[in-house]
Design a protein around this motif. Structure first.
Motif, mmCIF file in Angstrom:
data_model
loop_
_atom_site.group_PDB
_atom_site.id
_atom_site.type_symbol
_atom_site.label_atom_id
_atom_site.label_comp_id
_atom_site.label_asym_id
_atom_site.label_seq_id
_atom_site.Cartn_x
_atom_site.Cartn_y
_atom_site.Cartn_z
ATOM 1 N N THR A 36 10.093 4.763 3.724
ATOM 2 C CA THR A 36 10.868 3.539 3.570
ATOM 3 C C THR A 36 10.046 2.507 2.836
ATOM 4 O OG1 THR A 36 10.115 2.755 5.709
ATOM 5 C CG2 THR A 36 12.211 3.924 5.659
ATOM 6 N N ALA A 37 10.708 1.685 2.071
ATOM 7 C CA ALA A 37 10.025 0.706 1.233
ATOM 8 C C ALA A 37 9.674 -0.556 2.001
ATOM 9 C CB ALA A 37 10.886 0.349 0.035
ATOM 10 N N THR A 38 10.247 -0.759 3.143
ATOM 11 C CA THR A 38 9.980 -1.983 3.881
ATOM 12 C C THR A 38 9.462 -1.671 5.262
ATOM 13 O OG1 THR A 38 12.208 -2.088 4.771
ATOM 14 C CG2 THR A 38 11.815 -3.227 2.693
ATOM 15 N N THR A 39 8.738 -2.597 5.783
ATOM 16 C CA THR A 39 8.262 -2.496 7.146
ATOM 17 C C THR A 39 9.110 -3.430 7.989
ATOM 18 O OG1 THR A 39 6.030 -2.095 6.368
ATOM 19 C CG2 THR A 39 6.266 -2.803 8.642
ATOM 20 N N PRO A 51 11.139 -8.781 1.461
ATOM 21 C CA PRO A 51 11.318 -10.189 1.097
ATOM 22 C C PRO A 51 10.039 -10.830 0.541
ATOM 23 C CG PRO A 51 12.398 -9.760 3.177
ATOM 24 C CD PRO A 51 11.639 -8.528 2.822
ATOM 25 N N LEU A 52 8.890 -10.455 1.066
ATOM 26 C CA LEU A 52 7.632 -10.975 0.517
ATOM 27 C C LEU A 52 7.414 -10.466 -0.907
ATOM 28 C CD1 LEU A 52 5.106 -10.718 3.496
ATOM 29 C CD2 LEU A 52 6.153 -12.780 2.554
ATOM 30 N N ASP A 53 7.785 -9.212 -1.144
ATOM 31 C CA ASP A 53 7.611 -8.627 -2.469
ATOM 32 C C ASP A 53 8.555 -9.279 -3.478
ATOM 33 O OD1 ASP A 53 6.681 -7.003 -4.478
ATOM 34 O OD2 ASP A 53 7.753 -5.221 -3.808
ATOM 35 N N ARG A 54 9.712 -9.728 -3.050
ATOM 36 C CA ARG A 54 10.678 -10.352 -3.955
ATOM 37 C C ARG A 54 10.265 -11.749 -4.386
ATOM 38 N NH1 ARG A 54 14.696 -8.807 0.066
ATOM 39 N NH2 ARG A 54 15.123 -6.628 -0.353
ATOM 40 N N LEU A 55 9.312 -12.353 -3.693
ATOM 41 C CA LEU A 55 8.925 -13.728 -4.001
ATOM 42 C C LEU A 55 8.399 -13.894 -5.422
ATOM 43 C CD1 LEU A 55 7.246 -14.856 -0.664
ATOM 44 C CD2 LEU A 55 9.482 -15.509 -1.553
ATOM 45 N N ASP A 56 7.703 -12.878 -5.935
ATOM 46 C CA ASP A 56 7.172 -13.001 -7.295
ATOM 47 C C ASP A 56 8.168 -12.554 -8.359
ATOM 48 O OD1 ASP A 56 7.102 -10.269 -6.958
ATOM 49 O OD2 ASP A 56 4.969 -10.054 -7.361
ATOM 50 N N GLY A 57 9.312 -12.034 -7.922
ATOM 51 C CA GLY A 57 10.352 -11.635 -8.863
ATOM 52 C C GLY A 57 10.166 -10.268 -9.473
ATOM 53 N N LYS A 58 9.132 -9.539 -9.094
ATOM 54 C CA LYS A 58 8.861 -8.241 -9.710
ATOM 55 C C LYS A 58 9.360 -7.077 -8.878
ATOM 56 C CE LYS A 58 4.717 -9.768 -12.090
ATOM 57 N NZ LYS A 58 3.282 -9.563 -12.192
ATOM 58 N N ARG A 61 0.301 -3.894 -0.055
ATOM 59 C CA ARG A 61 0.947 -2.795 -0.778
ATOM 60 C C ARG A 61 2.138 -2.310 0.042
ATOM 61 N NH1 ARG A 61 -2.789 -4.686 -3.316
ATOM 62 N NH2 ARG A 61 -4.034 -3.654 -4.879
ATOM 63 N N ARG A 62 3.024 -1.556 -0.580
ATOM 64 C CA ARG A 62 4.278 -1.120 0.029
ATOM 65 C C ARG A 62 4.076 -0.437 1.384
ATOM 66 N NH1 ARG A 62 7.126 1.229 -4.169
ATOM 67 N NH2 ARG A 62 8.297 -0.680 -4.353
ATOM 68 N N HIS A 63 3.060 0.359 1.565
ATOM 69 C CA HIS A 63 2.888 1.106 2.807
ATOM 70 C C HIS A 63 1.880 0.460 3.750
ATOM 71 C CE1 HIS A 63 5.473 4.174 1.215
ATOM 72 N NE2 HIS A 63 4.752 4.183 0.102
ATOM 73 N N ASP A 64 1.420 -0.735 3.429
ATOM 74 C CA ASP A 64 0.486 -1.447 4.302
ATOM 75 C C ASP A 64 1.223 -2.082 5.471
ATOM 76 O OD1 ASP A 64 -1.555 -0.834 2.582
ATOM 77 O OD2 ASP A 64 -1.681 -2.831 1.676
ATOM 78 N N PRO A 65 0.569 -2.136 6.633
ATOM 79 C CA PRO A 65 1.169 -2.867 7.745
ATOM 80 C C PRO A 65 1.299 -4.338 7.376
ATOM 81 C CG PRO A 65 -0.745 -1.606 8.474
ATOM 82 C CD PRO A 65 -0.693 -1.514 6.982
ATOM 83 N N GLY A 66 2.418 -4.931 7.694
ATOM 84 C CA GLY A 66 2.649 -6.329 7.389
ATOM 85 C C GLY A 66 3.439 -6.565 6.117
ATOM 86 N N TYR A 67 3.631 -5.517 5.307
ATOM 87 C CA TYR A 67 4.404 -5.642 4.063
ATOM 88 C C TYR A 67 5.891 -5.774 4.411
ATOM 89 C CZ TYR A 67 6.855 -4.187 -0.151
ATOM 90 O OH TYR A 67 7.695 -4.126 -1.211
ATOM 91 N N ALA A 109 5.146 -6.681 13.014
ATOM 92 C CA ALA A 109 3.861 -6.992 12.398
ATOM 93 C C ALA A 109 4.008 -7.532 10.977
ATOM 94 C CB ALA A 109 2.976 -5.758 12.380
ATOM 95 N N ALA A 110 5.234 -7.545 10.436
ATOM 96 C CA ALA A 110 5.429 -8.031 9.066
ATOM 97 C C ALA A 110 5.148 -9.526 9.010
ATOM 98 C CB ALA A 110 6.854 -7.754 8.598
ATOM 99 N N PHE A 111 4.452 -9.936 7.958
ATOM 100 C CA PHE A 111 4.144 -11.349 7.790
ATOM 101 C C PHE A 111 5.399 -12.098 7.349
ATOM 102 C CE2 PHE A 111 -0.015 -9.335 7.118
ATOM 103 C CZ PHE A 111 -0.755 -10.038 8.054
#
Length: 97
Positions: free
Chosen positions: A42-45, A75-82, A66-72, A49-51
């Protein structure tokens, strides 16, 4: 004459074997690429524990995530638009707004 035919025949067999080995990749040291047809993580956590913000991740010393790191989280990844699988790559500004 017969010896030359045998030599050509053996050389032909060796050439065919060499082509077959090079096509199948036997003996190559390159890593195989993974196909996308297998099971996908899965792409999201979704755990607790997600920040919530990148500031939290940077304060905890865990950013960039990174995608598989705990806390990822996506929504956090979408913040930069990439949406490239790396969240909180750039440290948020600590200057008051």
């Amino acid at each position: 004459m017969r010896n030359s035919r045998r030599l050509v025949f053996v050389a032909g067999l060796l050439l065919i074997a060499l082509v077959a080995i090079s096509v199948t990749g036997c003996g190559s040291s390159k890593k195989r690429r993974h196909s996308s047809s297998g099971p996908v993580a899965t792409a999201t956590t979704t755990s607790a524990a997600a920040f919530h913000t990148c500031e939290d991740a940077w304060a905890a010393g865990r950013a960039p995530l990174r995608r598989h790191d705990p806390g990822y989280s996506a929504p956090l990844d979408r913040l930069d638009g990439k949406e490239d699988g790396v969240a909180c790559l750039v440290r948020p500004s600590t200057a008051p707004r």
